[in-house]
Motif scaffolding. Structure first.
Motif, mmCIF file in Angstrom:
data_model
loop_
_atom_site.group_PDB
_atom_site.id
_atom_site.type_symbol
_atom_site.label_atom_id
_atom_site.label_comp_id
_atom_site.label_asym_id
_atom_site.label_seq_id
_atom_site.Cartn_x
_atom_site.Cartn_y
_atom_site.Cartn_z
ATOM 1 N N ARG A 1 0.833 -1.201 0.000
ATOM 2 C CA ARG A 1 0.000 0.000 0.000
ATOM 3 C C ARG A 1 0.872 1.258 0.000
ATOM 4 O O ARG A 1 1.978 1.275 0.542
ATOM 5 C CB ARG A 1 -0.900 0.024 1.233
ATOM 6 C CG ARG A 1 -2.010 -1.021 1.206
ATOM 7 C CD ARG A 1 -3.088 -0.639 0.242
ATOM 8 N NE ARG A 1 -4.178 -1.610 0.204
ATOM 9 C CZ ARG A 1 -5.224 -1.520 -0.588
ATOM 10 N NH1 ARG A 1 -5.315 -0.503 -1.434
ATOM 11 N NH2 ARG A 1 -6.153 -2.440 -0.573
ATOM 12 N N THR A 2 0.329 2.303 -0.605
ATOM 13 C CA THR A 2 1.007 3.604 -0.599
ATOM 14 C C THR A 2 0.372 4.492 0.468
ATOM 15 O O THR A 2 -0.565 4.095 1.157
ATOM 16 C CB THR A 2 0.890 4.272 -1.984
ATOM 17 O OG1 THR A 2 -0.504 4.428 -2.306
ATOM 18 C CG2 THR A 2 1.555 3.412 -3.050
ATOM 19 N N GLY A 3 0.877 5.714 0.578
ATOM 20 C CA GLY A 3 0.327 6.656 1.559
ATOM 21 C C GLY A 3 0.460 6.120 2.966
ATOM 22 O O GLY A 3 1.511 5.605 3.361
ATOM 23 N N ASP A 4 -0.638 6.228 3.722
ATOM 24 C CA ASP A 4 -0.614 5.694 5.080
ATOM 25 C C ASP A 4 -1.266 4.320 5.158
ATOM 26 O O ASP A 4 -1.536 3.813 6.242
ATOM 27 C CB ASP A 4 -1.298 6.666 6.052
ATOM 28 C CG ASP A 4 -2.798 6.816 5.783
ATOM 29 O OD1 ASP A 4 -3.291 6.240 4.787
ATOM 30 O OD2 ASP A 4 -3.471 7.521 6.570
ATOM 31 N N GLY A 5 -1.519 3.723 3.997
ATOM 32 C CA GLY A 5 -2.150 2.406 3.965
ATOM 33 C C GLY A 5 -3.648 2.467 3.747
ATOM 34 O O GLY A 5 -4.257 1.488 3.316
ATOM 35 N N ARG A 6 -4.255 3.628 4.039
ATOM 36 C CA ARG A 6 -5.697 3.804 3.828
ATOM 37 C C ARG A 6 -5.981 4.870 2.775
ATOM 38 O O ARG A 6 -6.824 4.683 1.910
ATOM 39 C CB ARG A 6 -6.384 4.195 5.146
ATOM 40 C CG ARG A 6 -6.322 3.127 6.227
ATOM 41 C CD ARG A 6 -7.102 3.572 7.448
ATOM 42 N NE ARG A 6 -8.501 3.810 7.120
ATOM 43 C CZ ARG A 6 -9.377 4.380 7.954
ATOM 44 N NH1 ARG A 6 -8.972 4.793 9.145
ATOM 45 N NH2 ARG A 6 -10.621 4.551 7.594
ATOM 46 N N ALA A 7 -5.302 5.990 2.893
ATOM 47 C CA ALA A 7 -5.506 7.098 1.962
ATOM 48 C C ALA A 7 -4.159 7.585 1.456
ATOM 49 O O ALA A 7 -3.114 7.285 2.038
ATOM 50 C CB ALA A 7 -6.265 8.236 2.647
ATOM 51 N N ASP A 8 -4.203 8.331 0.360
ATOM 52 C CA ASP A 8 -2.973 8.874 -0.210
ATOM 53 C C ASP A 8 -3.282 10.232 -0.835
ATOM 54 O O ASP A 8 -4.412 10.490 -1.275
ATOM 55 C CB ASP A 8 -2.401 7.927 -1.260
ATOM 56 C CG ASP A 8 -0.926 8.197 -1.530
ATOM 57 O OD1 ASP A 8 -0.346 9.070 -0.868
ATOM 58 O OD2 ASP A 8 -0.353 7.518 -2.403
ATOM 59 N N VAL A 9 -2.276 11.108 -0.847
ATOM 60 C CA VAL A 9 -2.411 12.450 -1.407
ATOM 61 C C VAL A 9 -1.251 12.692 -2.358
ATOM 62 O O VAL A 9 -0.097 12.398 -2.019
ATOM 63 C CB VAL A 9 -2.425 13.531 -0.300
ATOM 64 C CG1 VAL A 9 -2.580 14.921 -0.915
ATOM 65 C CG2 VAL A 9 -3.540 13.259 0.696
ATOM 66 N N ASP A 10 -1.555 13.215 -3.541
ATOM 67 C CA ASP A 10 -0.521 13.531 -4.532
ATOM 68 C C ASP A 10 -0.759 14.937 -5.074
ATOM 69 O O ASP A 10 -1.913 15.373 -5.226
ATOM 70 C CB ASP A 10 -0.548 12.543 -5.699
ATOM 71 C CG ASP A 10 0.040 11.194 -5.327
ATOM 72 O OD1 ASP A 10 1.091 11.178 -4.674
ATOM 73 O OD2 ASP A 10 -0.574 10.164 -5.674
ATOM 74 N N ALA A 11 0.354 15.610 -5.362
ATOM 75 C CA ALA A 11 0.250 16.909 -6.027
ATOM 76 C C ALA A 11 0.098 16.704 -7.527
ATOM 77 O O ALA A 11 0.710 15.801 -8.104
ATOM 78 C CB ALA A 11 1.494 17.746 -5.731
ATOM 79 N N ALA B 1 -3.632 21.837 -8.153
ATOM 80 C CA ALA B 1 -4.581 20.860 -7.593
ATOM 81 C C ALA B 1 -3.823 19.758 -6.856
ATOM 82 O O ALA B 1 -2.642 19.477 -7.141
ATOM 83 C CB ALA B 1 -5.449 20.255 -8.689
ATOM 84 N N PHE B 2 -4.527 19.144 -5.919
ATOM 85 C CA PHE B 2 -4.001 18.006 -5.170
ATOM 86 C C PHE B 2 -5.061 16.908 -5.175
ATOM 87 O O PHE B 2 -6.249 17.181 -4.989
ATOM 88 C CB PHE B 2 -3.651 18.411 -3.731
ATOM 89 C CG PHE B 2 -2.526 19.409 -3.648
ATOM 90 C CD1 PHE B 2 -1.218 18.987 -3.442
ATOM 91 C CD2 PHE B 2 -2.764 20.770 -3.790
ATOM 92 C CE1 PHE B 2 -0.182 19.893 -3.381
ATOM 93 C CE2 PHE B 2 -1.732 21.693 -3.721
ATOM 94 C CZ PHE B 2 -0.430 21.256 -3.523
ATOM 95 N N GLU B 3 -4.609 15.668 -5.405
ATOM 96 C CA GLU B 3 -5.515 14.520 -5.484
ATOM 97 C C GLU B 3 -5.521 13.770 -4.163
ATOM 98 O O GLU B 3 -4.473 13.459 -3.602
ATOM 99 C CB GLU B 3 -5.080 13.570 -6.601
ATOM 100 C CG GLU B 3 -4.965 14.207 -7.980
ATOM 101 C CD GLU B 3 -6.323 14.431 -8.625
ATOM 102 O OE1 GLU B 3 -7.311 13.869 -8.112
ATOM 103 O OE2 GLU B 3 -6.382 15.161 -9.637
#
Length: 400
Positions: free
Chosen positions: A188-198, A273-275
């Protein structure tokens, strides 16, 4: 019908009696010599059959024990390999944190990138660890060749996704080593639950400081987009493009996106924007390659430096999650090793029970056998004496 009594008949009866008693005495002598009361199946057909069944059960327990020894070896090798992998990921985490320091030059970051490249190659060697018997730990059932290879700049997996289940005690199965796809690929990416990308090509200096799922009841695992307008104004849109939240952003403020708090530092420009979305899966080697790519950048403008910082921050989060994933894999292997210890105890207990039962069926009671032997010997001596006396007699003596 008449029965004739003759000297020959009496002689034959005495001989037969002597032979029978000698056979009984010889059988007792053989039992005393071997310590076994079941010399042939005819001694006790039912007991002999039961003993054969118990012998098979003991042989099966021995086979289970060999299975357990093989699994303990492979799982122990897996534990060692995952420990090495964890150390490598820990070192990469240290280097990534150092690379995020504003005091480092681009040359320093490139030097860090060189070391991380070497660590990535070491991790690939760990992923291709052999088990010492000509097989490979992380290939699943296709473990006859190294499971991971580098193809066109990325890492390809040649094993399968099957995890063997091996019986190590009656109706007790232990899982073999994890397939490499579960250890190194589906991370998993991010924290394992959610992820944020620019968004690629952002023109401002907005940087993702941190994020967390602050309200699990509101986080639905959907995809959202934070779009910035003039003077820090922003809108949060869902996957359908509908505005679900809006506000004005200041440097370091947290923006709430369906229960996910995203802290954005700097000043995003209009159109940036950020996803925000659910954590995806990515192989650990691709994550390290993204980090190496970010360290190789030569930013010359503030937006480019912000883009590099976002890439480094994202890589640091992904590597931390991958490190936790490896810890979970080690815990899974540890649970199987604990199951092997339980299986050892179960086999030992069953083996003792079976051997005790076999002893009752086969082992001789020496006290009883010696007493019987003495009785048979006395009876044989008496029969021999009687036979000697009988030889001196004749029916003709009665006619005198």
């Amino acid at each position: 019908m008449s029965n004739r009594i003759s000297t020959s008949m009496l002689y034959q009866q005495s001989i037969a009696s002597l032979q029978s008693k000698q056979a009984s005495l010889a059988r007792l002598q053989q039992q005393l010599g071997t310590g076994q009361k079941l010399l042939t199946a005819k001694d006790d057909p039912v007991g002999a059959g039961a003993a054969v069944g118990l012998d098979r059960a003991l042989a099966e327990l021995e086979r289970f024990g060999k299975n357990g020894d093989a699994m303990r070896h492979r799982l122990g090798m897996q534990e060692s390999a995952l420990s090495q992998a964890g150390d490598i990921m820990g070192r990469i985490t240290e280097l990534t944190v150092r690379a995020n320091s504003a005091s480092l030059s681009d040359g320093d970051r490139k030097a860090i990138g060189i070391e991380i490249t070497s660590l990535r190659d070491s991790l690939l060697e760990v992923a291709n660890s052999p088990d010492g018997t000509g097989r490979y730990l992380f290939g699943g059932t296709q473990d006859g060749s190294p499971p991971f290879t580098r193809v066109a700049g990325s890492v390809a997996y040649g094993g399968d996704q099957t995890q063997r289940q091996v019986e190590v005690a009656p109706q007790l199965f232990v899982a073999d080593t994890l397939p490499g796809s579960e250890v190194f690929l589906r991370v998993r990416t991010g924290d394992g639950r959610a992820d944020v990308d620019a968004q690629a090509g952002n023109a401002g200096t907005g940087r993702i400081g941190s994020f967390s799922v602050a309200d699990s009841t509101r986080w639905d695992g959907g995809r959202y987009r934070v779009e910035f307008g003039a003077e820090g104004a922003y809108e949060v849109r869902d996957a359908a493009g509908e505005v679900v939240a809006s506000g004005t952003h200041a440097d370091g403020d947290a923006i709430d996106v369906a229960g996910v708090h995203v802290v954005i530092a700097g000043a995003p420009a209009q159109g940036d924007a950020f996803e925000v979305g659910p954590a995806a899966t990515r192989d650990v080697f691709a994550t390290i390659d993204r980090l190496i790519g970010a360290l190789a950048l030569d930013p010359t403008t503030a937006p480019q430096r912000a883009d590099q910082q976002n890439a480094l921050q994202g890589a640091m989060r992904d590597i931390a999650t991958a490190q936790a994933h490896l810890i979970d894999a080690r815990a899974s292997g540890g649970a199987q090793l604990a199951a092997l210890d339980s299986a050892d105890g179960l086999r030992d207990a069953q083996g003792v029970t079976i051997e005790t039962t076999l002893s009752g069926l086969r082992d001789l009671d020496y006290a009883e056998a010696i007493a019987q032997f003495n009785l048979e010997k006395v009876a044989l001596d008496a029969a021999q004496l009687s036979f000697v006396q009988m030889q001196r007699l004749s029916l003709f003596d009665l006619l005198r």
